[in-house]
Design a protein around this motif. Structure first.
Motif, short mmCIF file in Angstrom:
data_model
loop_
_atom_site.label_atom_id
_atom_site.label_comp_id
_atom_site.label_asym_id
_atom_site.label_seq_id
_atom_site.Cartn_x
_atom_site.Cartn_y
_atom_site.Cartn_z
N ILE A 209 0.49 11.77 37.33
CA ILE A 209 1.67 11.20 37.09
C ILE A 209 2.38 12.83 37.42
N TYR A 210 4.01 12.43 37.76
CA TYR A 210 4.88 13.55 37.64
C TYR A 210 5.38 13.77 36.70
N PRO A 211 6.26 14.74 35.82
CA PRO A 211 5.43 16.48 36.41
C PRO A 211 3.62 16.46 35.24
N ASP A 212 3.86 17.49 35.20
CA ASP A 212 2.39 17.96 35.06
C ASP A 212 2.73 18.31 32.89
N PRO A 213 1.65 17.24 32.81
CA PRO A 213 1.84 17.81 31.27
C PRO A 213 2.05 18.64 30.49
N ILE A 214 2.03 19.78 31.04
CA ILE A 214 2.10 21.12 30.63
C ILE A 214 3.98 21.18 30.96
N LEU A 215 4.14 20.95 31.87
CA LEU A 215 5.28 21.09 32.26
C LEU A 215 6.68 20.05 31.10
N LEU A 216 5.79 19.14 31.33
CA LEU A 216 6.88 18.52 29.74
C LEU A 216 6.69 18.01 29.36
N GLN A 217 5.47 19.38 28.45
CA GLN A 217 5.63 19.42 27.19
C GLN A 217 6.57 20.80 27.01
N LYS A 218 6.58 21.76 27.69
CA LYS A 218 7.82 22.44 27.71
C LYS A 218 9.04 21.48 27.85
N CYS A 219 9.54 20.49 28.48
CA CYS A 219 10.58 19.95 28.36
C CYS A 219 10.83 19.75 26.95
N TYR A 220 10.23 18.60 26.97
CA TYR A 220 10.26 18.29 25.03
C TYR A 220 10.48 18.99 23.92
N GLU A 221 9.77 20.32 24.61
CA GLU A 221 10.23 21.91 23.58
C GLU A 221 12.16 21.68 23.93
N ALA A 222 12.71 21.52 24.51
CA ALA A 222 13.56 22.49 24.94
C ALA A 222 14.49 21.32 24.96
N GLY A 223 14.21 19.95 24.44
CA GLY A 223 15.19 19.10 24.14
C GLY A 223 15.71 18.60 26.03
N VAL A 224 14.61 18.55 26.67
CA VAL A 224 15.03 17.19 28.04
C VAL A 224 14.78 16.48 28.02
N GLY A 225 15.67 15.48 28.39
CA GLY A 225 16.06 13.89 28.29
C GLY A 225 14.83 13.28 29.47
N ILE A 226 14.61 12.09 29.08
CA ILE A 226 13.36 11.57 30.95
C ILE A 226 13.67 10.46 30.82
N VAL A 227 13.39 9.69 31.61
CA VAL A 227 13.57 8.25 31.98
C VAL A 227 12.35 8.05 32.83
N THR A 228 11.92 7.02 32.69
CA THR A 228 10.30 6.33 33.52
C THR A 228 11.21 6.09 35.06
N CYS A 229 9.60 6.59 35.61
CA CYS A 229 10.24 6.11 37.27
C CYS A 229 9.15 5.54 38.03
N SER A 230 9.21 5.19 38.91
CA SER A 230 7.95 4.67 40.05
C SER A 230 8.10 5.29 41.16
N ASP A 231 9.72 5.36 41.83
CA ASP A 231 9.63 5.66 43.10
C ASP A 231 8.86 5.04 44.23
N ALA A 232 8.91 3.23 43.89
CA ALA A 232 8.71 2.33 44.85
C ALA A 232 9.37 2.57 45.43
N HIS A 233 8.70 1.68 46.33
CA HIS A 233 9.39 1.86 48.04
C HIS A 233 9.39 0.06 48.72
N ALA A 234 8.78 -0.57 47.46
CA ALA A 234 8.74 -1.29 48.30
C ALA A 234 8.05 -2.67 46.35
N PRO A 235 9.15 -4.07 46.78
CA PRO A 235 8.54 -4.55 44.87
C PRO A 235 7.80 -4.60 44.20
N LYS A 236 6.60 -4.89 45.13
CA LYS A 236 5.19 -4.42 43.73
C LYS A 236 5.03 -2.73 43.69
N HIS A 237 6.03 -1.27 43.78
CA HIS A 237 6.10 -0.77 43.26
C HIS A 237 6.48 -0.68 42.38
N VAL A 238 7.22 -1.70 41.55
CA VAL A 238 8.46 -1.39 40.62
C VAL A 238 7.49 -1.47 38.92
#
Length: 271
Positions: A209-238
């Motif tokens: 997954i992007y990002p690496d868990p360590i990077l995500l932990q740093k984002c969380y501790e700094a108050g950086v917000g998230i969205v969830t995404c798939s980078d789908a290029h076809a319906p099956k990837h949604v």
């Protein structure tokens, strides 16, 4: 609340509401309440002053008015869809990017780094370039752009923030890597720029997954917000492997997700 804002249509179909309904049906099956289409900006003739190289120029063939008409038609039919764009961040082109973005009624804008100069870091045809370069220098150059992308305050969230790992080339020095993370997180937090948790990496050679868990932990501790995404290029990837992204987000401590409407941001409970 679940989002899938990083979704493409042009490479596997046309901008028609019939094709869009296939994406919406998959989103419904996955429990995704906020679906957005965010086509690559480089496809449009109107971005030729922002980014141009032979690989991109061979793929640039769309007019933005057709993209806009697609969303107008979708909304006229009562389809619940957000209008986004994924823009390649190009250092030194901030004024041109700002003009392009501000002239159009996006719900959100993704800023991504796919290029270091003319090196397409996620292109299979350029993969051997990793063998020729100093990987530490490549990471430094990549995160230089993530920092200035955030500092520009042009974008709502960063796409696949550690894309540079796509082919599993990583520096051996973890302290060096975390220094790159730290300066990126600082810029994100100061600018209020969010990031996506993207399952696209699970479909790539890196298998992560992007990002690496360590990077995500740093984002969380700094108050950086998230969205969830798939980078789908076809319906099956949604919504692809969203159970894994939700598990990761919650393990880090995230309980909220960001939702965008006409570039305005709201916070909802995650999941």
């Amino acid at each position: 609340m679940l989002t899938d804002y990083h979704v493409h249509m042009a490479e596997t179909g046309e901008f028609t509401t019939d094709y869009l309904k296939e994406y919406l049906q998959k989103a419904k099956e996955k429990g995704i309440e906020e679906l957005g289409i965010s086509e690559h900006a480089y496809f449009f003739h109107e971005t030729s002053d922002i980014i141009s190289n032979p690989w991109i120029d061979n793929r640039r063939g769309l007019n933005f008015k057709d993209y806009q008409q697609f969303f107008d038609q979708a909304r006229a039919e009562g389809l619940n869809i957000k209008m986004g764009i994924e823009m390649d961040y190009r250092p030194g082109k901030e004024k041109e990017m700002e003009a392009f973005i501000n002239a159009r009624p996006f719900d959100y804008v993704i800023g991504s780094v796919h290029w270091i100069g003319d090196w397409g870091i996620d292109l299979a045809i350029h993969r051997e370039e990793y063998e020729k370069r100093d990987i530490n220098k490549a990471y430094e150059q990549y995160f230089d752009q993530i920092v200035t992308l955030a500092e520009s305050e042009l974008f709502d969230f960063v796409g696949h923030i550690d894309l540079i790992k796509i082919f599993s080339y990583k520096p051996d020095d973890q302290n060096f890597v975390e220094k790159q993370y730290d300066r990126a997180v600082e810029a994100l937090a100061k600018s209020g720029t969010c990031i996506e948790i993207s399952t696209a990496g699970l479909r790539k050679p890196v298998g992560e997954i992007y990002p690496d868990p360590i990077l995500l932990q740093k984002c969380y501790e700094a108050g950086v917000g998230i969205v969830t995404c798939s980078d789908a290029h076809a319906p099956k990837h949604v919504g692809y492997a969203f159970d894994q992204s939700l598990e990761l987000a919650r393990s880090i401590g995230y309980k909220e997700i960001q939702v965008f409407n006409q570039r305005r941001r709201e916070t909802y409970p995650l999941g």
